[in-house]
Design a protein around this motif. Sequence first.
Motif, PDB file in Angstrom:
ATOM      1  N   CYS A  22       0.865  -1.181   0.000  1.00 55.91           N
ATOM      2  CA  CYS A  22       0.000   0.000   0.000  1.00 55.91           C
ATOM      3  C   CYS A  22       0.898   1.226   0.000  1.00 55.91           C
ATOM      4  O   CYS A  22       1.747   1.372   0.884  1.00 55.91           O
ATOM      5  CB  CYS A  22      -0.898  -0.007   1.213  1.00 55.91           C
ATOM      6  SG  CYS A  22      -1.755   1.558   1.529  1.00 55.91           S
ATOM      7  N   VAL A  23       0.693   2.082  -0.991  1.00 51.74           N
ATOM      8  CA  VAL A  23       1.495   3.292  -1.108  1.00 51.74           C
ATOM      9  C   VAL A  23       0.610   4.518  -0.986  1.00 51.74           C
ATOM     10  O   VAL A  23      -0.431   4.606  -1.649  1.00 51.74           O
ATOM     11  CB  VAL A  23       2.232   3.344  -2.465  1.00 51.74           C
ATOM     12  CG1 VAL A  23       3.077   4.589  -2.546  1.00 51.74           C
ATOM     13  CG2 VAL A  23       3.086   2.109  -2.663  1.00 51.74           C
ATOM     14  N   ALA A  24       1.036   5.451  -0.163  1.00 51.41           N
ATOM     15  CA  ALA A  24       0.345   6.731  -0.036  1.00 51.41           C
ATOM     16  C   ALA A  24       1.175   7.791  -0.736  1.00 51.41           C
ATOM     17  O   ALA A  24       2.393   7.847  -0.571  1.00 51.41           O
ATOM     18  CB  ALA A  24       0.157   7.097   1.427  1.00 51.41           C
ATOM     19  N   SER A  25       0.500   8.640  -1.512  1.00 47.72           N
ATOM     20  CA  SER A  25       1.222   9.680  -2.246  1.00 47.72           C
ATOM     21  C   SER A  25       0.371  10.936  -2.296  1.00 47.72           C
ATOM     22  O   SER A  25      -0.816  10.926  -2.000  1.00 47.72           O
ATOM     23  CB  SER A  25       1.549   9.207  -3.665  1.00 47.72           C
ATOM     24  OG  SER A  25       0.359   8.940  -4.382  1.00 47.72           O
ATOM     25  N   GLY A  26       1.025  12.022  -2.698  1.00 54.38           N
ATOM     26  CA  GLY A  26       0.297  13.274  -2.828  1.00 54.38           C
ATOM     27  C   GLY A  26       0.784  14.304  -1.839  1.00 54.38           C
ATOM     28  O   GLY A  26       1.950  14.339  -1.468  1.00 54.38           O
ATOM     29  N   SER A  27      -0.143  15.144  -1.394  1.00 59.77           N
ATOM     30  CA  SER A  27       0.177  16.249  -0.514  1.00 59.77           C
ATOM     31  C   SER A  27       0.246  15.765   0.936  1.00 59.77           C
ATOM     32  O   SER A  27      -0.713  15.883   1.691  1.00 59.77           O
ATOM     33  CB  SER A  27      -0.890  17.344  -0.675  1.00 59.77           C
ATOM     34  OG  SER A  27      -0.547  18.479   0.064  1.00 59.77           O
ATOM     35  N   ILE A  28       1.381  15.213   1.306  1.00 60.16           N
ATOM     36  CA  ILE A  28       1.550  14.578   2.615  1.00 60.16           C
ATOM     37  C   ILE A  28       2.636  15.285   3.405  1.00 60.16           C
ATOM     38  O   ILE A  28       3.764  15.399   2.927  1.00 60.16           O
ATOM     39  CB  ILE A  28       1.908  13.087   2.458  1.00 60.16           C
ATOM     40  CG1 ILE A  28       0.768  12.332   1.776  1.00 60.16           C
ATOM     41  CG2 ILE A  28       2.220  12.471   3.814  1.00 60.16           C
ATOM     42  CD1 ILE A  28       1.107  10.902   1.405  1.00 60.16           C
ATOM     43  N   ARG A  29       2.284  15.713   4.606  1.00 57.14           N
ATOM     44  CA  ARG A  29       3.291  16.289   5.491  1.00 57.14           C
ATOM     45  C   ARG A  29       3.807  15.240   6.463  1.00 57.14           C
ATOM     46  O   ARG A  29       4.985  15.190   6.797  1.00 57.14           O
ATOM     47  CB  ARG A  29       2.712  17.475   6.263  1.00 57.14           C
ATOM     48  CG  ARG A  29       3.758  18.259   7.049  1.00 57.14           C
ATOM     49  CD  ARG A  29       3.217  19.596   7.513  1.00 57.14           C
ATOM     50  NE  ARG A  29       2.204  19.468   8.542  1.00 57.14           N
ATOM     51  CZ  ARG A  29       1.611  20.498   9.114  1.00 57.14           C
ATOM     52  NH1 ARG A  29       1.897  21.735   8.737  1.00 57.14           N
ATOM     53  NH2 ARG A  29       0.696  20.315  10.032  1.00 57.14           N
ATOM     54  N   SER A  30       2.878  14.373   6.891  1.00 60.57           N
ATOM     55  CA  SER A  30       3.262  13.343   7.852  1.00 60.57           C
ATOM     56  C   SER A  30       2.232  12.220   7.797  1.00 60.57           C
ATOM     57  O   SER A  30       1.061  12.456   7.497  1.00 60.57           O
ATOM     58  CB  SER A  30       3.316  13.933   9.262  1.00 60.57           C
ATOM     59  OG  SER A  30       3.577  12.946  10.230  1.00 60.57           O
ATOM     60  N   ILE A  51       0.173  -0.535  11.937  1.00 63.80           N
ATOM     61  CA  ILE A  51       1.479  -0.109  12.437  1.00 63.80           C
ATOM     62  C   ILE A  51       1.443   1.395  12.624  1.00 63.80           C
ATOM     63  O   ILE A  51       0.981   2.141  11.754  1.00 63.80           O
ATOM     64  CB  ILE A  51       2.610  -0.573  11.482  1.00 63.80           C
ATOM     65  CG1 ILE A  51       3.974  -0.211  12.041  1.00 63.80           C
ATOM     66  CG2 ILE A  51       2.410  -0.008  10.082  1.00 63.80           C
ATOM     67  CD1 ILE A  51       5.123  -0.914  11.329  1.00 63.80           C
ATOM     68  N   THR A  52       1.922   1.846  13.782  1.00 63.17           N
ATOM     69  CA  THR A  52       1.855   3.262  14.108  1.00 63.17           C
ATOM     70  C   THR A  52       3.051   4.020  13.539  1.00 63.17           C
ATOM     71  O   THR A  52       3.972   3.434  12.961  1.00 63.17           O
ATOM     72  CB  THR A  52       1.821   3.457  15.627  1.00 63.17           C
ATOM     73  OG1 THR A  52       3.105   3.109  16.161  1.00 63.17           O
ATOM     74  CG2 THR A  52       0.742   2.603  16.268  1.00 63.17           C
ATOM     75  N   GLY A  53       3.045   5.318  13.760  1.00 60.30           N
ATOM     76  CA  GLY A  53       4.140   6.149  13.296  1.00 60.30           C
ATOM     77  C   GLY A  53       5.469   5.852  13.967  1.00 60.30           C
ATOM     78  O   GLY A  53       6.526   6.172  13.425  1.00 60.30           O
ATOM     79  N   VAL A  54       5.409   5.217  15.125  1.00 56.83           N
ATOM     80  CA  VAL A  54       6.651   4.868  15.833  1.00 56.83           C
ATOM     81  C   VAL A  54       6.942   3.375  15.776  1.00 56.83           C
ATOM     82  O   VAL A  54       7.832   2.880  16.443  1.00 56.83           O
ATOM     83  CB  VAL A  54       6.607   5.332  17.301  1.00 56.83           C
ATOM     84  CG1 VAL A  54       6.563   6.841  17.358  1.00 56.83           C
ATOM     85  CG2 VAL A  54       5.447   4.712  18.052  1.00 56.83           C
ATOM     86  N   ALA A  74      10.301   5.907   4.413  1.00 55.80           N
ATOM     87  CA  ALA A  74      10.804   6.793   3.357  1.00 55.80           C
ATOM     88  C   ALA A  74       9.919   6.742   2.115  1.00 55.80           C
ATOM     89  O   ALA A  74       9.831   7.720   1.369  1.00 55.80           O
ATOM     90  CB  ALA A  74      12.228   6.415   2.997  1.00 55.80           C
ATOM     91  N   LYS A  75       9.267   5.595   1.903  1.00 56.49           N
ATOM     92  CA  LYS A  75       8.448   5.416   0.709  1.00 56.49           C
ATOM     93  C   LYS A  75       6.955   5.532   0.988  1.00 56.49           C
ATOM     94  O   LYS A  75       6.139   5.296   0.104  1.00 56.49           O
ATOM     95  CB  LYS A  75       8.741   4.053   0.077  1.00 56.49           C
ATOM     96  CG  LYS A  75      10.163   3.898  -0.436  1.00 56.49           C
ATOM     97  CD  LYS A  75      10.367   2.529  -1.077  1.00 56.49           C
ATOM     98  CE  LYS A  75      11.786   2.392  -1.620  1.00 56.49           C
ATOM     99  NZ  LYS A  75      12.023   1.056  -2.229  1.00 56.49           N
ATOM    100  N   ASN A  76       6.589   5.874   2.197  1.00 54.26           N
ATOM    101  CA  ASN A  76       5.157   5.958   2.581  1.00 54.26           C
ATOM    102  C   ASN A  76       4.420   4.687   2.195  1.00 54.26           C
ATOM    103  O   ASN A  76       3.296   4.737   1.671  1.00 54.26           O
ATOM    104  CB  ASN A  76       4.496   7.176   1.926  1.00 54.26           C
ATOM    105  CG  ASN A  76       5.001   8.484   2.498  1.00 54.26           C
ATOM    106  OD1 ASN A  76       5.544   8.532   3.600  1.00 54.26           O
ATOM    107  ND2 ASN A  76       4.847   9.552   1.739  1.00 54.26           N
TER     108      ASN A  76
END
Length: 121
Positions: A22-30, A51-54, A74-76
């Motif tokens: 699963c890849v997320a792309s676009g206007s992403i800050r975090s 899975i969380t951000g940490v 790194a690849k979202n």
Amino acid sequence: QVHVVESGGGLVQAGGSLRLSCVASGSIRSINNMDWYRQAPGKQRESVAGITGVGSMYYADSVKGRFSISRDYAKNTVYLDMHSLKPEDTAVYYCKVKVLTPDNYLYTDYWGQGTQVTVSS
């Protein structure tokens, strides 16, 4: 605009393995949480793994020991490695990503279109 795209589904025999991406792309800050859900015909959508951000991970009881979630920050991208698949794992698998965009101060959930996993007996 945020796009979430799943891939990797298919037809596999019972006992086999698949890897979903699963890849997320676009206007992403975090990105915070990245989660996998599934929905079988006639059933409600259910949580499979996340899975969380940490890097904290969780699994549904039904997939513990068989599925493994991982993430490439790194690849979202989030992956779901599925082993020892059973016919009851047959479902459309969806990815949900909690994203902070530049124009917002709150995280928002974005969903992909889903990828079909079919396990034959």
